[in-house]
Design a protein around this motif. Structure first.
Motif, mmCIF file in Angstrom:
data_model
loop_
_atom_site.group_PDB
_atom_site.id
_atom_site.type_symbol
_atom_site.label_atom_id
_atom_site.label_comp_id
_atom_site.label_asym_id
_atom_site.label_seq_id
_atom_site.Cartn_x
_atom_site.Cartn_y
_atom_site.Cartn_z
ATOM 1 N N ASN A 108 14.012 8.700 -4.451
ATOM 2 C CA ASN A 108 13.634 7.576 -5.303
ATOM 3 C C ASN A 108 14.152 6.255 -4.736
ATOM 4 O O ASN A 108 13.420 5.259 -4.678
ATOM 5 C CB ASN A 108 14.202 7.796 -6.706
ATOM 6 N N TYR A 109 15.411 6.265 -4.309
ATOM 7 C CA TYR A 109 16.013 5.045 -3.761
ATOM 8 C C TYR A 109 15.222 4.535 -2.566
ATOM 9 O O TYR A 109 14.879 3.346 -2.494
ATOM 10 C CB TYR A 109 17.466 5.323 -3.363
ATOM 11 N N TRP A 110 14.902 5.427 -1.627
ATOM 12 C CA TRP A 110 14.222 4.983 -0.415
ATOM 13 C C TRP A 110 12.747 4.695 -0.641
ATOM 14 O O TRP A 110 12.160 3.844 0.049
ATOM 15 C CB TRP A 110 14.452 5.971 0.724
ATOM 16 N N MET A 111 12.129 5.355 -1.611
ATOM 17 C CA MET A 111 10.752 4.992 -1.961
ATOM 18 C C MET A 111 10.691 3.552 -2.462
ATOM 19 O O MET A 111 9.754 2.813 -2.147
ATOM 20 C CB MET A 111 10.209 5.942 -3.030
ATOM 21 N N ARG A 112 11.681 3.164 -3.231
ATOM 22 C CA ARG A 112 11.723 1.797 -3.749
ATOM 23 C C ARG A 112 12.130 0.800 -2.662
ATOM 24 O O ARG A 112 11.564 -0.291 -2.562
ATOM 25 C CB ARG A 112 12.687 1.716 -4.930
ATOM 26 N N GLN A 113 13.124 1.168 -1.842
ATOM 27 C CA GLN A 113 13.619 0.257 -0.811
ATOM 28 C C GLN A 113 12.543 -0.090 0.209
ATOM 29 O O GLN A 113 12.452 -1.237 0.661
ATOM 30 C CB GLN A 113 14.824 0.882 -0.089
ATOM 31 N N CYS A 114 11.737 0.896 0.567
ATOM 32 C CA CYS A 114 10.741 0.658 1.622
ATOM 33 C C CYS A 114 9.437 0.080 1.083
ATOM 34 O O CYS A 114 8.613 -0.418 1.847
ATOM 35 C CB CYS A 114 10.474 1.938 2.410
ATOM 36 N N GLY A 115 9.215 0.186 -0.227
ATOM 37 C CA GLY A 115 7.981 -0.333 -0.806
ATOM 38 C C GLY A 115 6.914 0.705 -1.068
ATOM 39 O O GLY A 115 5.857 0.379 -1.621
ATOM 40 N N LEU A 116 7.160 1.957 -0.697
ATOM 41 C CA LEU A 116 6.157 2.995 -0.943
ATOM 42 C C LEU A 116 5.913 3.194 -2.434
ATOM 43 O O LEU A 116 4.781 3.445 -2.852
ATOM 44 C CB LEU A 116 6.582 4.318 -0.301
ATOM 45 N N ALA A 117 6.948 3.070 -3.248
ATOM 46 C CA ALA A 117 6.790 3.248 -4.695
ATOM 47 C C ALA A 117 5.772 2.264 -5.258
ATOM 48 O O ALA A 117 4.965 2.622 -6.125
ATOM 49 C CB ALA A 117 8.137 3.084 -5.392
ATOM 50 N N ASP A 118 5.797 1.028 -4.783
ATOM 51 C CA ASP A 118 4.836 0.023 -5.245
ATOM 52 C C ASP A 118 3.421 0.323 -4.746
ATOM 53 O O ASP A 118 2.437 -0.036 -5.404
ATOM 54 C CB ASP A 118 5.255 -1.370 -4.774
ATOM 55 N N LEU A 119 3.334 0.957 -3.603
ATOM 56 C CA LEU A 119 2.035 1.231 -2.971
ATOM 57 C C LEU A 119 1.335 2.449 -3.567
ATOM 58 O O LEU A 119 0.097 2.506 -3.619
ATOM 59 C CB LEU A 119 2.253 1.434 -1.470
ATOM 60 N N LEU A 120 2.100 3.412 -4.050
ATOM 61 C CA LEU A 120 1.535 4.697 -4.468
ATOM 62 C C LEU A 120 0.384 4.603 -5.465
ATOM 63 O O LEU A 120 -0.631 5.289 -5.288
ATOM 64 C CB LEU A 120 2.645 5.595 -5.041
ATOM 65 N N PRO A 121 0.472 3.786 -6.523
ATOM 66 C CA PRO A 121 -0.617 3.777 -7.502
ATOM 67 C C PRO A 121 -1.968 3.336 -6.942
ATOM 68 O O PRO A 121 -3.011 3.676 -7.518
ATOM 69 C CB PRO A 121 -0.123 2.786 -8.569
ATOM 70 N N SER A 122 -1.967 2.605 -5.843
ATOM 71 C CA SER A 122 -3.214 2.099 -5.268
ATOM 72 C C SER A 122 -3.834 3.042 -4.242
ATOM 73 O O SER A 122 -4.949 2.800 -3.769
ATOM 74 C CB SER A 122 -2.976 0.739 -4.609
ATOM 75 N N LEU A 123 -3.129 4.122 -3.892
ATOM 76 C CA LEU A 123 -3.597 5.009 -2.828
ATOM 77 C C LEU A 123 -4.648 5.991 -3.322
ATOM 78 O O LEU A 123 -4.609 6.442 -4.464
ATOM 79 C CB LEU A 123 -2.416 5.794 -2.241
ATOM 80 N N SER A 124 -5.567 6.342 -2.429
ATOM 81 C CA SER A 124 -6.533 7.401 -2.732
ATOM 82 C C SER A 124 -6.017 8.761 -2.279
ATOM 83 O O SER A 124 -6.602 9.792 -2.611
ATOM 84 C CB SER A 124 -7.869 7.106 -2.042
ATOM 85 N N ALA A 125 -4.928 8.783 -1.537
ATOM 86 C CA ALA A 125 -4.366 10.035 -1.029
ATOM 87 C C ALA A 125 -3.882 10.928 -2.158
ATOM 88 O O ALA A 125 -3.410 10.450 -3.192
ATOM 89 C CB ALA A 125 -3.210 9.743 -0.073
ATOM 90 N N VAL A 126 -3.987 12.239 -1.952
ATOM 91 C CA VAL A 126 -3.384 13.216 -2.858
ATOM 92 C C VAL A 126 -1.898 13.308 -2.523
ATOM 93 O O VAL A 126 -1.519 13.455 -1.363
ATOM 94 C CB VAL A 126 -4.053 14.593 -2.716
ATOM 95 N N TYR A 127 -1.071 13.218 -3.533
ATOM 96 C CA TYR A 127 0.378 13.333 -3.376
ATOM 97 C C TYR A 127 0.776 14.758 -3.723
ATOM 98 O O TYR A 127 0.568 15.220 -4.843
ATOM 99 C CB TYR A 127 1.072 12.345 -4.314
ATOM 100 N N VAL A 128 1.344 15.468 -2.741
ATOM 101 C CA VAL A 128 1.811 16.842 -2.958
ATOM 102 C C VAL A 128 3.320 16.861 -2.826
ATOM 103 O O VAL A 128 3.869 16.619 -1.745
ATOM 104 C CB VAL A 128 1.180 17.821 -1.942
ATOM 105 N N GLY A 129 4.007 17.108 -3.925
ATOM 106 C CA GLY A 129 5.456 17.150 -3.916
ATOM 107 C C GLY A 129 5.977 18.577 -3.979
ATOM 108 O O GLY A 129 5.307 19.463 -4.501
ATOM 109 N N MET A 130 7.160 18.778 -3.443
ATOM 110 C CA MET A 130 7.845 20.058 -3.553
ATOM 111 C C MET A 130 9.253 19.799 -4.082
ATOM 112 O O MET A 130 9.988 18.980 -3.515
ATOM 113 C CB MET A 130 7.914 20.777 -2.206
#
Length: 222
Positions: A108-130
Protein backbone atom coordinates in the motif's frame (compact mmCIF):
# COMPACT_ATOMS: atom_id res chain seq x y z
CA UNK A 1 -12.15 -1.60 -12.29
CA UNK A 2 -11.77 -5.33 -12.88
CA UNK A 3 -10.32 -7.12 -9.85
CA UNK A 4 -9.66 -10.81 -9.27
CA UNK A 5 -8.66 -11.06 -5.62
CA UNK A 6 -7.21 -14.46 -4.84
CA UNK A 7 -5.74 -16.03 -1.73
CA UNK A 8 -3.30 -18.39 -3.41
CA UNK A 9 -3.22 -17.41 -7.06
CA UNK A 10 -5.11 -18.85 -10.03
CA UNK A 11 -5.11 -22.21 -8.32
CA UNK A 12 -8.08 -24.06 -9.86
CA UNK A 13 -10.27 -24.24 -12.96
CA UNK A 14 -13.03 -22.03 -11.55
CA UNK A 15 -10.66 -19.16 -10.77
CA UNK A 16 -8.91 -19.66 -14.11
CA UNK A 17 -12.22 -19.49 -15.97
CA UNK A 18 -13.16 -16.33 -14.08
CA UNK A 19 -9.89 -14.72 -15.16
CA UNK A 20 -10.40 -15.70 -18.80
CA UNK A 21 -13.91 -14.22 -18.71
CA UNK A 22 -12.53 -10.92 -17.40
CA UNK A 23 -9.93 -10.57 -20.15
CA UNK A 24 -10.75 -9.05 -23.54
CA UNK A 25 -8.76 -11.72 -25.37
CA UNK A 26 -7.16 -15.14 -24.76
CA UNK A 27 -4.37 -15.42 -22.20
CA UNK A 28 -1.76 -16.17 -24.84
CA UNK A 29 -2.55 -12.84 -26.51
CA UNK A 30 -2.30 -10.81 -23.29
CA UNK A 31 0.70 -8.85 -22.02
CA UNK A 32 1.20 -8.95 -18.26
CA UNK A 33 3.18 -6.98 -15.71
CA UNK A 34 4.06 -8.67 -12.43
CA UNK A 35 4.50 -6.63 -9.26
CA UNK A 36 6.66 -8.36 -6.59
CA UNK A 37 6.93 -5.34 -4.26
CA UNK A 38 4.87 -6.73 -1.35
CA UNK A 39 7.34 -9.58 -0.98
CA UNK A 40 10.17 -7.31 0.15
CA UNK A 41 8.19 -6.16 3.18
CA UNK A 42 7.50 -9.67 4.52
CA UNK A 43 10.20 -11.56 6.43
CA UNK A 44 9.09 -14.96 5.11
CA UNK A 45 9.26 -14.21 1.40
CA UNK A 46 11.73 -11.53 0.45
CA UNK A 47 14.12 -10.37 -0.67
CA UNK A 48 15.89 -13.31 -2.26
CA UNK A 49 14.94 -16.58 -3.91
CA UNK A 50 11.18 -16.43 -3.45
CA UNK A 51 10.98 -13.08 -5.23
CA UNK A 52 12.81 -14.61 -8.18
CA UNK A 53 10.53 -17.65 -8.07
CA UNK A 54 7.50 -15.37 -8.40
CA UNK A 55 8.96 -13.25 -11.20
CA UNK A 56 10.20 -16.27 -13.15
CA UNK A 57 6.96 -18.22 -12.76
CA UNK A 58 8.60 -20.98 -10.75
CA UNK A 59 6.41 -20.37 -7.73
CA UNK A 60 3.87 -23.11 -7.02
CA UNK A 61 0.99 -20.60 -6.95
CA UNK A 62 -0.02 -20.02 -10.60
CA UNK A 63 0.04 -16.38 -11.74
CA UNK A 64 3.04 -15.49 -13.85
CA UNK A 65 3.18 -18.94 -15.43
CA UNK A 66 -0.31 -19.04 -16.99
CA UNK A 67 0.85 -18.73 -20.60
CA UNK A 68 0.85 -14.96 -21.11
CA UNK A 69 2.09 -13.53 -24.41
CA UNK A 70 4.69 -11.57 -22.45
CA UNK A 71 5.50 -10.85 -18.81
CA UNK A 72 7.36 -7.79 -17.54
CA UNK A 73 8.32 -6.65 -14.04
CA UNK A 74 7.01 -3.46 -12.45
CA UNK A 75 8.97 -2.79 -9.26
CA UNK A 76 7.13 -0.06 -7.39
CA UNK A 77 10.02 0.94 -5.11
CA UNK A 78 12.02 2.02 -8.19
CA UNK A 79 9.30 4.11 -9.82
CA UNK A 80 9.58 7.30 -7.70
CA UNK A 81 13.17 7.69 -8.93
CA UNK A 82 12.27 7.77 -12.65
CA UNK A 83 10.01 10.00 -14.75
CA UNK A 84 6.39 8.91 -14.97
CA UNK A 85 6.50 8.99 -18.75
CA UNK A 86 8.94 6.08 -18.52
CA UNK A 87 6.43 3.73 -16.88
CA UNK A 88 2.87 5.10 -16.94
CA UNK A 89 2.32 4.38 -20.69
CA UNK A 90 3.58 0.83 -20.11
CA UNK A 91 1.00 0.27 -17.36
CA UNK A 92 -1.76 1.87 -19.41
CA UNK A 93 -1.07 -0.47 -22.32
CA UNK A 94 -0.83 -3.73 -20.36
CA UNK A 95 -3.67 -6.25 -20.24
CA UNK A 96 -3.19 -7.58 -16.72
CA UNK A 97 -1.37 -6.74 -13.49
CA UNK A 98 -0.19 -9.72 -11.42
CA UNK A 99 0.39 -8.60 -7.85
CA UNK A 100 2.21 -10.93 -5.47
CA UNK A 101 1.61 -11.68 -1.82
CA UNK A 102 3.81 -10.43 1.00
CA UNK A 103 3.07 -7.47 3.25
CA UNK A 104 -0.11 -5.54 2.40
CA UNK A 105 0.88 -2.34 4.22
CA UNK A 106 4.28 -2.25 2.52
CA UNK A 107 2.55 -2.70 -0.84
CA UNK A 108 0.00 0.00 0.00
CA UNK A 109 2.77 2.42 0.94
CA UNK A 110 4.66 1.97 -2.32
CA UNK A 111 1.52 1.99 -4.46
CA UNK A 112 0.79 5.43 -3.06
CA UNK A 113 4.40 6.67 -3.15
CA UNK A 114 4.90 5.82 -6.80
CA UNK A 115 1.47 6.98 -7.99
CA UNK A 116 0.11 3.61 -9.10
CA UNK A 117 -2.74 3.88 -6.59
CA UNK A 118 -3.97 7.05 -8.31
CA UNK A 119 -3.63 5.42 -11.73
CA UNK A 120 -5.45 2.16 -11.00
CA UNK A 121 -9.07 3.36 -11.35
CA UNK A 122 -8.42 4.60 -14.89
CA UNK A 123 -6.80 1.39 -16.17
CA UNK A 124 -8.48 -1.13 -18.45
CA UNK A 125 -6.11 -3.86 -17.21
CA UNK A 126 -7.41 -6.73 -15.08
CA UNK A 127 -5.87 -6.59 -11.61
CA UNK A 128 -5.05 -10.05 -10.23
CA UNK A 129 -3.96 -10.06 -6.61
CA UNK A 130 -2.63 -12.87 -4.45
CA UNK A 131 -2.86 -12.70 -0.64
CA UNK A 132 -1.43 -9.26 0.28
CA UNK A 133 -1.90 -8.23 -3.35
CA UNK A 134 -5.62 -8.76 -2.77
CA UNK A 135 -5.82 -7.48 0.81
CA UNK A 136 -4.41 -4.10 -0.24
CA UNK A 137 -7.65 -3.34 -2.10
CA UNK A 138 -9.61 -3.28 1.20
CA UNK A 139 -10.16 -0.22 3.41
CA UNK A 140 -7.97 -1.84 6.09
CA UNK A 141 -6.42 -5.20 6.90
CA UNK A 142 -6.88 -5.58 10.68
CA UNK A 143 -4.31 -5.52 13.45
CA UNK A 144 -3.42 -9.22 13.23
CA UNK A 145 -2.02 -8.74 9.74
CA UNK A 146 0.18 -5.77 10.59
CA UNK A 147 3.82 -6.68 10.04
CA UNK A 148 5.72 -3.84 8.39
CA UNK A 149 4.64 -0.58 10.03
CA UNK A 150 3.94 2.41 7.78
CA UNK A 151 4.94 5.92 8.87
CA UNK A 152 1.41 6.70 10.08
CA UNK A 153 1.26 3.49 12.10
CA UNK A 154 -2.21 2.60 10.80
CA UNK A 155 -3.56 -0.51 9.08
CA UNK A 156 -5.42 1.41 6.35
CA UNK A 157 -5.10 0.29 2.76
CA UNK A 158 -6.42 1.49 -0.62
CA UNK A 159 -10.17 1.08 -0.11
CA UNK A 160 -11.05 0.24 -3.72
CA UNK A 161 -13.48 -2.37 -2.35
CA UNK A 162 -15.67 -2.05 0.73
CA UNK A 163 -14.73 -5.41 2.26
CA UNK A 164 -11.65 -6.87 3.93
CA UNK A 165 -10.01 -10.26 3.31
CA UNK A 166 -8.58 -12.94 5.59
CA UNK A 167 -6.58 -15.16 3.18
CA UNK A 168 -5.18 -18.71 3.43
CA UNK A 169 -8.02 -20.00 5.59
CA UNK A 170 -7.20 -23.44 7.09
CA UNK A 171 -3.82 -23.52 5.32
CA UNK A 172 -1.71 -26.44 6.53
CA UNK A 173 1.38 -24.23 6.93
CA UNK A 174 -0.51 -21.49 8.80
CA UNK A 175 -2.06 -23.11 11.89
CA UNK A 176 -3.42 -19.80 13.20
CA UNK A 177 -5.51 -19.22 10.08
CA UNK A 178 -8.59 -20.97 11.45
CA UNK A 179 -12.22 -20.00 10.96
CA UNK A 180 -12.39 -19.21 14.69
CA UNK A 181 -9.53 -16.72 14.41
CA UNK A 182 -11.03 -15.31 11.22
CA UNK A 183 -14.26 -14.65 13.10
CA UNK A 184 -12.36 -12.79 15.84
CA UNK A 185 -10.55 -10.75 13.18
CA UNK A 186 -13.83 -9.93 11.42
CA UNK A 187 -15.39 -8.72 14.67
CA UNK A 188 -12.81 -5.94 14.78
CA UNK A 189 -13.30 -4.80 11.18
CA UNK A 190 -15.54 -1.96 10.08
CA UNK A 191 -17.70 -3.45 7.34
CA UNK A 192 -18.00 -6.76 5.50
CA UNK A 193 -15.12 -9.22 5.79
CA UNK A 194 -14.40 -12.42 3.89
CA UNK A 195 -12.40 -15.39 5.12
CA UNK A 196 -11.20 -17.34 2.07
CA UNK A 197 -9.04 -20.39 1.48
CA UNK A 198 -6.62 -20.80 -1.41
CA UNK A 199 -9.31 -22.44 -3.58
CA UNK A 200 -11.37 -19.23 -3.40
CA UNK A 201 -11.21 -15.83 -5.10
CA UNK A 202 -13.37 -12.73 -5.14
CA UNK A 203 -14.24 -11.24 -8.51
CA UNK A 204 -15.13 -7.54 -8.57
CA UNK A 205 -16.21 -5.73 -11.73
CA UNK A 206 -17.29 -2.09 -11.36
CA UNK A 207 -18.20 -2.73 -7.73
CA UNK A 208 -20.21 -5.92 -8.33
CA UNK A 209 -18.86 -8.72 -6.12
CA UNK A 210 -18.90 -12.46 -6.89
CA UNK A 211 -17.23 -15.24 -4.92
CA UNK A 212 -15.50 -17.89 -7.06
CA UNK A 213 -14.75 -21.01 -5.05
CA UNK A 214 -13.98 -24.71 -5.11
CA UNK A 215 -13.14 -24.57 -1.41
CA UNK A 216 -14.16 -22.94 1.84
CA UNK A 217 -15.09 -19.34 2.58
CA UNK A 218 -17.33 -17.23 4.76
CA UNK A 219 -18.68 -13.70 4.69
CA UNK A 220 -18.89 -11.92 8.04
CA UNK A 221 -21.24 -8.95 8.32
CA UNK A 222 -22.11 -6.76 11.27
Amino acid sequence: MKLLLTSGGVINKSIHNALVDMLDKPIDECNALCIPTAMYGHPWVGPGKKVWDFISGKEQNPMVNLGWKSVGVLELTALPSIDKDRWVPLVQETDVLLVSGGDALYLNYWMRQCGLADLLPSLSAVYVGMSAGSMVMAPSIGEIFVGWSPPDGEDKTLGFVDFAMFPHLDHEMLPDNTMENAERWAAGMNGPAYAVDDETAIKVIDGEVEVISEGNWKLFTH
